[in-house]
Design a protein around this motif. Structure first.
Motif, PDB file in Angstrom:
ATOM      1  N   THR A  69      35.351  49.432  -8.756  1.00  0.00           N
ATOM      2  CA  THR A  69      35.684  48.091  -9.198  1.00  0.00           C
ATOM      3  C   THR A  69      34.427  47.403  -9.696  1.00  0.00           C
ATOM      4  N   ILE A  70      34.481  46.883 -10.915  1.00  0.00           N
ATOM      5  CA  ILE A  70      33.356  46.128 -11.468  1.00  0.00           C
ATOM      6  C   ILE A  70      33.678  44.642 -11.358  1.00  0.00           C
ATOM      7  N   SER A  71      32.658  43.856 -11.036  1.00  0.00           N
ATOM      8  CA  SER A  71      32.847  42.411 -10.922  1.00  0.00           C
ATOM      9  C   SER A  71      31.541  41.715 -11.261  1.00  0.00           C
ATOM     10  N   ARG A  72      31.646  40.408 -11.439  1.00  0.00           N
ATOM     11  CA  ARG A  72      30.464  39.631 -11.789  1.00  0.00           C
ATOM     12  C   ARG A  72      30.364  38.411 -10.885  1.00  0.00           C
ATOM     13  N   HIS A  73      29.148  38.137 -10.398  1.00  0.00           N
ATOM     14  CA  HIS A  73      28.842  36.899  -9.689  1.00  0.00           C
ATOM     15  C   HIS A  73      28.227  35.976 -10.731  1.00  0.00           C
ATOM     16  N   ASN A  74      29.042  35.057 -11.265  1.00  0.00           N
ATOM     17  CA  ASN A  74      28.614  34.275 -12.417  1.00  0.00           C
ATOM     18  C   ASN A  74      27.351  33.454 -12.143  1.00  0.00           C
ATOM     19  N   ALA A  75      27.296  32.803 -11.011  1.00  0.00           N
ATOM     20  CA  ALA A  75      26.187  31.886 -10.743  1.00  0.00           C
ATOM     21  C   ALA A  75      24.854  32.611 -10.617  1.00  0.00           C
ATOM     22  N   LYS A  76      24.898  33.901 -10.257  1.00  0.00           N
ATOM     23  CA  LYS A  76      23.663  34.628 -10.029  1.00  0.00           C
ATOM     24  C   LYS A  76      23.384  35.671 -11.101  1.00  0.00           C
ATOM     25  N   ASP A  77      24.211  35.731 -12.151  1.00  0.00           N
ATOM     26  CA  ASP A  77      24.029  36.731 -13.208  1.00  0.00           C
ATOM     27  C   ASP A  77      23.863  38.128 -12.612  1.00  0.00           C
ATOM     28  N   LEU A  78      24.730  38.448 -11.696  1.00  0.00           N
ATOM     29  CA  LEU A  78      24.780  39.761 -11.078  1.00  0.00           C
ATOM     30  C   LEU A  78      26.092  40.428 -11.430  1.00  0.00           C
ATOM     31  N   VAL A  79      26.025  41.723 -11.697  1.00  0.00           N
ATOM     32  CA  VAL A  79      27.224  42.527 -11.917  1.00  0.00           C
ATOM     33  C   VAL A  79      27.233  43.613 -10.846  1.00  0.00           C
ATOM     34  N   TYR A  80      28.372  43.740 -10.194  1.00  0.00           N
ATOM     35  CA  TYR A  80      28.503  44.691  -9.102  1.00  0.00           C
ATOM     36  C   TYR A  80      29.394  45.868  -9.513  1.00  0.00           C
ATOM     37  N   LEU A  81      29.137  46.996  -8.894  1.00  0.00           N
ATOM     38  CA  LEU A  81      30.024  48.148  -9.027  1.00  0.00           C
ATOM     39  C   LEU A  81      30.338  48.625  -7.612  1.00  0.00           C
ATOM     40  N   GLN A  82      31.533  48.289  -7.141  1.00  0.00           N
ATOM     41  CA  GLN A  82      31.975  48.727  -5.829  1.00  0.00           C
ATOM     42  C   GLN A  82      32.588  50.116  -5.964  1.00  0.00           C
ATOM     43  N   MET A  83      32.053  51.067  -5.227  1.00  0.00           N
ATOM     44  CA  MET A  83      32.508  52.456  -5.342  1.00  0.00           C
ATOM     45  C   MET A  83      33.074  52.913  -4.008  1.00  0.00           C
ATOM     46  N   ASN A  84      34.352  53.271  -3.997  1.00  0.00           N
ATOM     47  CA  ASN A  84      35.039  53.706  -2.785  1.00  0.00           C
ATOM     48  C   ASN A  84      35.502  55.152  -2.942  1.00  0.00           C
ATOM     49  N   ASN A  85      35.772  55.768  -1.813  1.00  0.00           N
ATOM     50  CA  ASN A  85      36.262  57.149  -1.799  1.00  0.00           C
ATOM     51  C   ASN A  85      35.410  58.051  -2.691  1.00  0.00           C
ATOM     52  N   LEU A  86      34.122  57.995  -2.465  1.00  0.00           N
ATOM     53  CA  LEU A  86      33.197  58.742  -3.313  1.00  0.00           C
ATOM     54  C   LEU A  86      33.339  60.239  -3.131  1.00  0.00           C
ATOM     55  N   LYS A  87      33.127  60.967  -4.222  1.00  0.00           N
ATOM     56  CA  LYS A  87      33.264  62.415  -4.248  1.00  0.00           C
ATOM     57  C   LYS A  87      31.932  63.034  -4.667  1.00  0.00           C
ATOM     58  N   PRO A  88      31.705  64.285  -4.320  1.00  0.00           N
ATOM     59  CA  PRO A  88      30.453  64.928  -4.748  1.00  0.00           C
ATOM     60  C   PRO A  88      30.229  64.859  -6.267  1.00  0.00           C
ATOM     61  N   GLU A  89      31.303  64.903  -7.028  1.00  0.00           N
ATOM     62  CA  GLU A  89      31.159  64.832  -8.488  1.00  0.00           C
ATOM     63  C   GLU A  89      30.758  63.452  -8.993  1.00  0.00           C
ATOM     64  N   ASP A  90      30.705  62.465  -8.112  1.00  0.00           N
ATOM     65  CA  ASP A  90      30.185  61.148  -8.490  1.00  0.00           C
ATOM     66  C   ASP A  90      28.664  61.104  -8.421  1.00  0.00           C
ATOM     67  N   THR A  91      28.035  62.164  -7.934  1.00  0.00           N
ATOM     68  CA  THR A  91      26.579  62.220  -7.858  1.00  0.00           C
ATOM     69  C   THR A  91      25.972  62.124  -9.251  1.00  0.00           C
ATOM     70  N   ALA A  92      25.095  61.143  -9.436  1.00  0.00           N
ATOM     71  CA  ALA A  92      24.494  60.898 -10.746  1.00  0.00           C
ATOM     72  C   ALA A  92      23.495  59.758 -10.622  1.00  0.00           C
ATOM     73  N   VAL A  93      22.742  59.549 -11.681  1.00  0.00           N
ATOM     74  CA  VAL A  93      21.973  58.313 -11.833  1.00  0.00           C
ATOM     75  C   VAL A  93      22.888  57.305 -12.526  1.00  0.00           C
ATOM     76  N   TYR A  94      22.994  56.139 -11.932  1.00  0.00           N
ATOM     77  CA  TYR A  94      23.868  55.090 -12.463  1.00  0.00           C
ATOM     78  C   TYR A  94      23.007  54.026 -13.148  1.00  0.00           C
ATOM     79  N   TYR A  95      23.409  53.684 -14.355  1.00  0.00           N
ATOM     80  CA  TYR A  95      22.698  52.716 -15.172  1.00  0.00           C
ATOM     81  C   TYR A  95      23.616  51.547 -15.513  1.00  0.00           C
ATOM     82  N   CYS A  96      23.051  50.342 -15.566  1.00  0.00           N
ATOM     83  CA  CYS A  96      23.767  49.239 -16.193  1.00  0.00           C
ATOM     84  C   CYS A  96      23.089  48.920 -17.522  1.00  0.00           C
TER      85      CYS A  96
END
Length: 123
Positions: A69-96
């Protein structure tokens, strides 16, 4: 210029959760979209999720729908990526990255990138 800094990566067991953060600064008025991409070793950079900077509209890559789930905290100019039920194939470098014009899913259209944060899913 837009600056982006990711944080929150780490080692997690399969089935676990992580929340990544992307702190956005600089010329934010020029941003149309902030996207999350990932790149596993030996693979191409892959679109994970994107959010319209003003609209809040979201879009997800097929491989992560229902788990991230991607979301934004408007007041703080932050973008979040909530990751649940992670799998080994999710292993990677994550970039915004930030986009002014172009296709949300096309990494080549994003001019500004963070340095990346490593996510490793392993038991």
């Amino acid at each position: 210029q837009v600056q982006l800094v990711e944080s929150g990566g780490g080692l997690v067991q399969p089935g676990g959760s992580l929340r990544l953060s992307c702190a956005v600064s600089g010329r934010t008025v020029s941003i149309n979209t902030v996207g999350w991409f990932r790149q596993a070793a030996g693979k191409e950079r892959e679109f994970v999720a994107g959010i319209g900077w003003d609209s809040g509209t979201t879009s997800y890559g097929d491989s992560v729908k229902g788990r991230l789930t991607i979301s934004r905290h408007n007041a703080k100019d932050l973008v979040y990526l909530q990751m649940n039920n992670l799998k080994p194939e999710d292993t990677a470098v994550y970039y915004c990255a930030s986009l002014r014009v172009g296709a949300w899913t096309n990494a080549a259209d994003y001019p500004y990138w963070g340095q990346g944060t490593q996510v490793t899913v392993s038991s």
